[in-house]
Write an enzyme that holds these catalytic residues in place. Structure first.
Site, PDB file in Angstrom:
ATOM      1  CG  HIS A  91      36.694  32.329  48.162  1.00  0.00           C
ATOM      2  ND1 HIS A  91      36.443  31.311  49.040  1.00  0.00           N
ATOM      3  CD2 HIS A  91      37.570  31.828  47.249  1.00  0.00           C
ATOM      4  CE1 HIS A  91      37.143  30.235  48.678  1.00  0.00           C
ATOM      5  NE2 HIS A  91      37.836  30.521  47.591  1.00  0.00           N
ATOM      6  CG  ASP A 103      41.428  25.565  43.299  1.00  0.00           C
ATOM      7  OD1 ASP A 103      40.548  24.720  43.541  1.00  0.00           O
ATOM      8  OD2 ASP A 103      41.271  26.788  43.460  1.00  0.00           O
ATOM      9  CG  HIS A 160      41.849  29.333  50.468  1.00  0.00           C
ATOM     10  ND1 HIS A 160      41.752  30.692  50.280  1.00  0.00           N
ATOM     11  CD2 HIS A 160      41.186  28.780  49.423  1.00  0.00           C
ATOM     12  CE1 HIS A 160      41.076  30.951  49.183  1.00  0.00           C
ATOM     13  NE2 HIS A 160      40.721  29.789  48.638  1.00  0.00           N
ATOM     14  CD  GLU A 211      40.694  34.938  43.835  1.00  0.00           C
ATOM     15  OE1 GLU A 211      41.522  34.245  43.234  1.00  0.00           O
ATOM     16  OE2 GLU A 211      39.536  34.562  44.083  1.00  0.00           O
TER      17      GLU A 211
END
EC number: 3.5.4.2
Length: 334
Positions: free
Chosen positions: A193, A275, A13, A196
């Site tokens: 995704h 990220d 990921h 989340e």
């Protein structure tokens, strides 16, 4: 315990645009004569306090303006591979956002060729096997995604699968059924995704409507006991990103993260950085913070690393090789 940067692991990921470090952003801005809203490194770093997913996405897309040429994309990719090697990553499944670049007037060929060109020698140059996944923006239309997917297929882009990212709430999986049908028909692997910021129902629909093989994040699954039982029974991979979840306020704190509960429930969880330039940690740092916070022993850390390898889209031979490296690490750690 040995350094977790030596623990052989896969990263499943990872958004390549999310690896743009502030120093490289300013370097590329100078190279491409782009004026950013911040003139110094300190001013740019001051932007990295996020209140939610959207506040992150605003900066994330703003900083993409510095990516103009194939060389820019290649330099960004090589910078990630250099750092990933230091983190003990041995296989990486890298997502990129073609729509975000097209919206800026950057051609599909520029982003694809720049990233893929760097990945072509990732194993020989960095010891990291890689695959490329085209992630589609869920806050854009399905028609846009379908058009970009068709273009990627027509140009024979070296992608192994598709993903679904960006703003989750208000953009349910049902919006992208045709996109995933087309990708499946083209022989592509499917990830998305879900869970989340979005509710557990998004995880159900990602599995049932989209046919996703892997759930990116999935942390809110713990709110639905029936879903947890299904995920455990089917061993659906969940690519969890602890530091990301904390920085984006998806959880109140690392101590409140459901990772221990997920492991105790028998879920197929692995750790990833998402990220990393924005969230304060690469792969090994995500391992380190949870190992410290939850007092994970070597068995648990090895399990998380093994999950990342077996849940990957690497070849059977590559998986066997990496599991062998993991076993060797365990012997040395004992």
């Amino acid at each position: 315990m040995r350094s977790l940067s030596t623990l052989p692991k896969a990263e499943l990921h990872l958004h390549i645009e999310g690896t743009l470090e502030p120093e490289l952003i300013l370097e590329l801005a100078t190279r491409n004569h782009i004026t950013l809203p911040y003139a110094t490194l300190a001013q740019l770093r001051a932007q990295y306090e996020f209140t939610d997913l959207q506040s992150f996405l605003n900066l994330y897309y703003e900083n993409m303006a510095v990516l103009v040429t194939e060389d820019d994309f290649a330099d960004m990719t090589r910078a990630y591979l250099t750092r990933a090697r230091e983190a003990g990553v041995r296989h990486a499944e890298i997502m990129f956002d073609p729509q975000a670049h097209l919206a800026r007037g950057v051609s599909l060929a520029t982003s694809v060729n720049g990233i893929a060109g760097a990945l072509a020698s990732s194993e020989s140059d960095f010891g990291i096997s890689t695959v490329l996944i085209a992630a589609f923006l869920r806050d854009e239309s399905q028609d846009s995604a379908l058009s970009v997917l068709a273009d990627l297929l027509e140009m024979k882009a070296p992608i192994i699968g598709i993903g679904l990212d960006s703003a989750e709430v208000g953009n349910p999986p049902s919006k992208f059924v045709k996109l995933f049908e087309n990708a499946r028909a083209a022989g592509l692997r499917l990830v998305a995704h879900a869970g989340e910021e979005g509710p557990p129902s998004y995880v159900w629909d990602t599995l049932d409507l989209l046919g996703a093989e892997r759930i990116d994040h999935g942390i809110r699954s713990v709110e639905d006991s029936l879903l947890v039982k299904r995920l455990a029974r089917e061993q659906v991979p969940l690519t969890v990103c602890p530091l990301s979840n904390v920085r984006l306020r998806a959880v109140d704190s690392l101590a409140a993260h459901p990772l221990p509960q997920m492991l105790a429930s028998g879920l197929n969880v692995c750790l990833n950085s998402d990220d990393p330039a924005y969230f304060g940690g690469y792969a090994e740092q995500n391992f380190e913070v949870v190992a410290t916070e939850f007092a994970f022993d070597t068995d648990t850390l090895e399990r998380l690393a093994a999950n990342s390898i077996t849940s990957s889209f690497a070849t059977v031979e590559r998986k066997a090789q990496l599991l062998g490296e993991l076993a060797a690490w365990r012997e040395q750690a004992s």
